[in-house]
Structures are given as C-alpha cells and as structure tokens.
Design a protein around this motif. Structure first.
Motif, PDB file in Angstrom:
ATOM      1  N   LEU A 424       0.832  -1.203   0.000  1.00  0.00           N
ATOM      2  CA  LEU A 424       0.000   0.000   0.000  1.00  0.00           C
ATOM      3  C   LEU A 424       0.866   1.253   0.000  1.00  0.00           C
ATOM      4  N   THR A 425       1.948   1.220   0.790  1.00  0.00           N
ATOM      5  CA  THR A 425       2.862   2.366   0.820  1.00  0.00           C
ATOM      6  C   THR A 425       3.544   2.557  -0.530  1.00  0.00           C
ATOM      7  N   GLU A 426       3.953   1.466  -1.135  1.00  0.00           N
ATOM      8  CA  GLU A 426       4.620   1.544  -2.434  1.00  0.00           C
ATOM      9  C   GLU A 426       3.693   2.128  -3.497  1.00  0.00           C
ATOM     10  N   VAL A 427       2.425   1.689  -3.501  1.00  0.00           N
ATOM     11  CA  VAL A 427       1.465   2.209  -4.471  1.00  0.00           C
ATOM     12  C   VAL A 427       1.207   3.694  -4.231  1.00  0.00           C
ATOM     13  N   SER A 428       1.123   4.098  -2.949  1.00  0.00           N
ATOM     14  CA  SER A 428       0.896   5.515  -2.638  1.00  0.00           C
ATOM     15  C   SER A 428       2.072   6.369  -3.105  1.00  0.00           C
ATOM     16  N   GLN A 429       3.279   5.867  -2.917  1.00  0.00           N
ATOM     17  CA  GLN A 429       4.456   6.600  -3.398  1.00  0.00           C
ATOM     18  C   GLN A 429       4.446   6.724  -4.917  1.00  0.00           C
ATOM     19  N   ASN A 430       4.041   5.653  -5.592  1.00  0.00           N
ATOM     20  CA  ASN A 430       3.963   5.716  -7.060  1.00  0.00           C
ATOM     21  C   ASN A 430       2.937   6.752  -7.511  1.00  0.00           C
ATOM     22  N   ILE A 431       1.819   6.799  -6.805  1.00  0.00           N
ATOM     23  CA  ILE A 431       0.778   7.787  -7.146  1.00  0.00           C
ATOM     24  C   ILE A 431       1.318   9.194  -6.978  1.00  0.00           C
ATOM     25  N   GLU A 432       2.054   9.427  -5.881  1.00  0.00           N
ATOM     26  CA  GLU A 432       2.591  10.765  -5.625  1.00  0.00           C
ATOM     27  C   GLU A 432       3.599  11.161  -6.704  1.00  0.00           C
ATOM     28  N   LYS A 433       4.460  10.213  -7.083  1.00  0.00           N
ATOM     29  CA  LYS A 433       5.433  10.498  -8.130  1.00  0.00           C
ATOM     30  C   LYS A 433       4.737  10.829  -9.448  1.00  0.00           C
ATOM     31  N   LEU A 434       3.717  10.030  -9.783  1.00  0.00           N
ATOM     32  CA  LEU A 434       2.992  10.267 -11.028  1.00  0.00           C
ATOM     33  C   LEU A 434       2.267  11.606 -11.003  1.00  0.00           C
ATOM     34  N   ARG A 435       1.746  11.981  -9.835  1.00  0.00           N
ATOM     35  CA  ARG A 435       1.060  13.274  -9.742  1.00  0.00           C
ATOM     36  C   ARG A 435       2.036  14.426  -9.941  1.00  0.00           C
ATOM     37  N   LEU A 436       3.213  14.308  -9.326  1.00  0.00           N
ATOM     38  CA  LEU A 436       4.216  15.355  -9.516  1.00  0.00           C
ATOM     39  C   LEU A 436       4.622  15.456 -10.990  1.00  0.00           C
ATOM     40  N   GLU A 437       4.776  14.304 -11.613  1.00  0.00           N
ATOM     41  CA  GLU A 437       5.135  14.297 -13.027  1.00  0.00           C
ATOM     42  C   GLU A 437       4.020  14.922 -13.860  1.00  0.00           C
TER      43      GLU A 437
END
Length: 587
Positions: A424-437
């Motif tokens: 869950l933490t890994e997916v949340s981090q991926n979402i944050e990275k994608l949002r910044l991008e």
C-alpha cells in the motif's frame, strides 16, 4: 505447496504444463537466435556503410580529405567499424552463453521429463492391473456365491421329493457342499486381493505419485530459474560492450571537436585563389559629345586608370568586364524598378530551418521544446493523459488493496492485514510520483496554451532577424544583374543604387542599441552553435540572458558586446533578474 499433495489427480494437466514450459524455453531460444542474426546483419550493414563512404584511392575524394571536417568524417567511418565489431561480439556472446547452453539444457530437460512421466505411467498401469485383479476376484466371488445358492436350493428340492432315490439326494448334497466351499475360497481370495489393492492404492496416492510430482515440480522450477538466469545474461552481454561503444562514440566526438573551420577556410583560399586584382571603377562616357566618345581605359589590363570621374546614375557601361563575367549576347531585357528590388531584399525570407528543428544529440527534450508550439501542445496533452491513466490505474490498485486489507481485518483467518502495508505504501508513493510528473507536464501545457496566440508574432520576429543576417538575399539581388544565360547586364547604375540602399539598411541594424541583460544563465551542457544565429557555449560557463524563451525552445544570451546568439533552453539554467524590465519566468 507441493504438487504431489495438491495436484495428485492432475497427471494429464501437469504433463501438458511441463510441455508448455519446454515450448516457452524453446521460444526464448529462438528469440535470442534471431536477435543474434539481427546483430550480425546490423554489423554487416554498418561495415558496408562505412566501406561505401570510404574515400576511393587515386580519386578526387582523397584530396577532399585534407579538410579537417572530412578527416573527422573519416575517423567517424573508422569508429563505425569498431562499433560494428561490438555488435558482432554481442552476437557471439549470446550464441555461446545463451543459445548453445539453453539448447543443451532443453535436451536434458526433455529426457528428465520423459523419465518422470514414464515412471508415473508405470505406476498408473500397476494400479490399473491391481484394480482389474480386484474386479475379477469380486466377480468370481459373486458367481460362486450364486452357484452355491442354486446348489443348496436344488439339494433341498431333491431332499423333499419322496420319489427321488437316496443316491440322488446324496449326490445333490455333495454338490451343494462343493459349491459352498468354492464360494468360501472365492471370498477368501477376494478379501486378500482387496487388502492388497487398498495397500497398493495407498502407496500410489501417498507415496509414488507425490514423489514423482515433487520431482516434476523441482524440474519445472529449475527450468524457470534457468530462463531467468538466461535473461540476466542477455542483459549482461549488452552491458559488457557499452564501455567500448562509449569509447567509439567518444572518439567520434573527439574527431568532431578537432574540426578547425579557420584551417579549412585557409585551405580553400590556397586551392582557389586566382591572384588577380579586383577591377577598378568604370569611367563615365559622355554621349552628349559624339565627337569625343572614347573607349574606357579602365579594364582588367588597366584596372587603375588615371583620375576618378564622377559617378552618375543612368549611364551605360561598355568595354571589358570582370574576368568571371561573360559578354552579354542575349537581347536586352526589361529590368524591374530598383524600389521593387529593394522591397524584395527587405521582405524575402531565406530558407533557414527554425532553431526548434535542431536536436541535442538526437534526444528529444522532456518538455518537447524542440517541436512547434501546436505539436508541442499535442505531445504534452498526450503525456498528461497517459500520466492520468497511470494515476487512475494505481488508484484502482490502491483501492483494491485497501478493500483486501479491510477483509483481512474483519476475517483474520484469511490473511495478515500488516502484510499489505508495504504494498500500500509503495502504491501511494507511485501515485505521488505520477502526480508530480503530471503537474510538471500540466504546467508546461498551460505555458504553451497561454503563449500560443503570440507565437506567429514571435515567428515573424525571428524570421526578420534571419532575413537581416542571411546574405542569400544579397545574392538574389546580384543575380538580377545577369541575363538568363549568366552574362552581365548593362544596368549597373541600378546595382550601384541598390548597394547604397542596402548599405543604409544594414546600418540601421548596426546602429540598433544592444538589448539589456535580464538575468544570467549557467550552461548545463556544451553546445556547438554551428547554425547562423546560434552561439557556442561550454559546460559550466556563465553568460548574460538578454531574451528569454518565447515558447520555441531557444533562449538568447550574450557573452560580451560582440558575441550573442541563441542556445537551446534545455542546455542552460536561467536565473532571471526580477527587477529587470520584461523579466518573466516560465515554468
């Protein structure tokens, strides 16, 4: 989990699955083999390409390789041979380390699989034979029991009949006893065979099949590990040649940096210098005094005549012309007014590619600044849509994991909720990275959409700058002095007037005050400004910014009073002075 306990009744499906695994391995071998063929073909094509452009011996091309640019090109061709050699190395290493080894392993795997399934079929046949023996003894026991019942009924019937002799009754009694004994023997035999079958069946399902299936499982897992190792080897083979390929590319860059334009220009002078002196002024011939007409003493043989007569427009020139101009034998052609030529000089646009078409090392900038605004907007919009789809996909995955965690919390026997926290933490981090991008690309998109209306004005501004700098327009004016067959025309007066006006036109640009600096910038990469209007910079160099990026991917900078030009915006890090006039930061 063991196949022997979980898949005890899936003999046929396991046989199909293991055959599929071997097929996958053979498919991967075929893939690598075709890759090696492609590498060999590519290397061959590179070598043929380098050979095709090598200078031919005892030809004019060998003389051309005196120039530093041609020498650099020759070095590039030689490095391409080495570059091709590395692709041959890739092919050889993949063949020896992957294709040959896996082909040998596949043969061993097929033999091992064949032996395991042979043992499995043998065990199946044995249990089927035991089952048939059990069925046979069971049917024999049933038949003997029925025969014993019929013999007993016949004896009872004979014993009750008073008309039957005693001998017949005794015979019937003995027959009944024999049948009962046979039934008892069949019963004992059936019981013995049944016990034996149950023992064999227990051994089959709890010993023989689990052992065979366990070996098949281990064999299949070894196959999976082996194909994974082969994939790692596939990547390592490529990685091993990267340093050598990098050296080849470094040598090409070194050869390019060795190009000396001044030296090449000097070689051109040495090759084509004629040694003639430029022709002098042409004397004015006065046709108002027919008796005093004289032929001009000023010609190629006497380029420095005595006296300098006053130049007036409207006269006609006769006599000898420049050495590279043919005598006009064509009929006189009507010439356009000088004002029209001047307008052509001002408004004509030479065919110069826009700076945005230049690319740094063949790589596309992340913000697509090398594209025209409309194409850039489409690319950015496409990138934003792709990122939003990825974000939605990750969010769906996060929701699914969250629901699964809730299920685990309500039903602990189904799983440990804490085991999902890492995912869950890994997916949340991926979402944050994608949002910044996505935010970064949305900002670029907003910047482009905000500046699109003013793009045509910017294009006209740059085109006007190129028109003032490009000498092609002057050449077009000079070509008007020639007739269709290339000879010199008589309207030198118009040419002279055009030169005067063109000189005044250039002076207006020369007298223009230089643009003030609106900030500074630091070069992130080295840029060779080989096109007109660009300027070369060295990595780490600090320069002045006099005009920021207007959406075309180029920033105008100045090194000193005499050196200024455009560089790609992605090559520099700009620090704008907020107090400077016209300073504006684009994000």
């Amino acid at each position: 989990m063991s196949w022997g306990t979980e898949l005890w009744d899936q003999f046929d499906n396991l046989e199909k699955h293991t055959q599929w695994g071997i097929d996958i391995l053979e498919k991967y071998i075929k893939f690598v083999k075709e890759r090696t063929e492609i590498e060999l073909s590519y290397a061959k094509q590179l070598r043929n390409l380098a050979k095709k452009y090598q200078p031919k011996k005892n030809s004019k091309e060998e003389e051309e390789y005196r120039y530093t640019a041609c020498k650099a090109f020759l070095s590039t061709l030689n490095e391409m041979n080495d570059y091709a050699g590395q692709h041959e190395v890739i092919s050889e290493n993949m063949t020896s380390s992957i294709t040959v080894e896996l082909a040998r392993y596949v043969q061993e795997l097929k033999q091992e699989r064949k032996s395991y399934f042979h043992d499995g079929r043998k065990a199946q046949q044995h249990i089927e034979i035991c089952w048939k023996q059990l069925e046979s003894s069971k049917r024999r026991f049933e038949r003997d029991c029925k025969e014993a019942d019929r013999a007993q009924q016949y004896f009872e019937k004979m014993d009750a009949d008073i008309n039957v002799t005693k001998a017949d009754v005794e015979k019937a009694r003995q027959q009944a006893q024999v049948r009962h004994q046979m039934a008892e023997d069949s019963k004992a035999d059936y019981s013995s065979i049944l016990q034996k079958f149950n023992h064999e069946q227990h051994e089959y399902y709890h010993t023989h099949i689990p052992n065979i299936f366990q070996k098949i499982q281990e064999m299949e897992e070894r196959r999976i590990v082996r194909i994974g190792e082969s994939m790692k080897t596939y990547a390592e083979v490529d990685r091993q040649v990267i340093p050598i390929i990098g050296k080849c590319l470094d040598e090409i860059v070194k050869a390019a940096e060795s190009i000396d334009q001044k030296n090449d220009s000097q070689l051109v002078i040495e090759a084509y210098k004629s040694g003639f002196e430029p022709p002098g002024d042409i004397e004015f011939e006065d046709y108002t005094q027919p008796m005093k007409r004289t032929v001009s003493d000023n010609s190629l043989s006497n380029s420095r005549g005595e006296g300098k007569p006053e130049l007036k427009f409207g006269g006609k020139a006769k006599g000898k012309l420049w050495p590279f101009i043919k005598k006009n034998k064509s009929p006189k052609q009507q010439k356009e007014p000088l004002s029209h030529r001047f307008n052509e000089f001002v408004t004509s646009k030479p065919k110069i590619h826009c700076f945005r078409s230049l690319k740094r090392g063949g790589a596309t900038p992340e913000d697509f600044s090398n594209l025209p605004p409309e194409q850039r907007r489409k690319k950015l919009q496409q990138k934003v849509d792709e990122l939003n789809k990825e974000i939605q996909k990750e969010m769906d995955q996060r929701d699914a994991i969250t629901k699964m965690k809730d299920v685990y919390l309500k039903n602990p026997q189904m799983g440990d909720p804490a085991s999902l926290d890492h995912k869950l933490t890994e997916v949340s981090q991926n979402i944050e990275k994608l949002r910044l991008e996505a935010q970064k690309f949305e900002a670029w998109l907003a910047e482009v959409e905000g500046r699109l209306p003013a793009r045509s004005e910017q294009a006209r501004r740059q085109s006007g700058m190129f028109d003032a700098q490009n000498p092609a327009t002057v050449n077009s004016c000079a070509q008007d002095r020639e007739s269709p067959d290339g000879s010199y025309t008589e309207e030198q007066s118009q040419e002279g007037e055009g030169k005067v006006l063109a000189t005044d036109f250039d002076d207006e640009f020369d007298e223009e005050e230089p643009l003030p600096a609106i900030g500074t910038c630091k070069a992130l990469y080295t840029f060779e400004g080989q096109n007109e209007g660009t300027i070369s910079v060295v990595e780490g160099e600090t320069l002045y910014v006099i005009e920021e990026d207007k959406g075309d991917g180029w920033t105008r900078i100045r090194r000193n009073e005499d050196e200024e030009g455009y560089v790609p915006t992605s090559y520099v890090e700009v620090y704008l002075d907020k107090n400077a006039k016209g300073a504006k930061t684009y994000i």
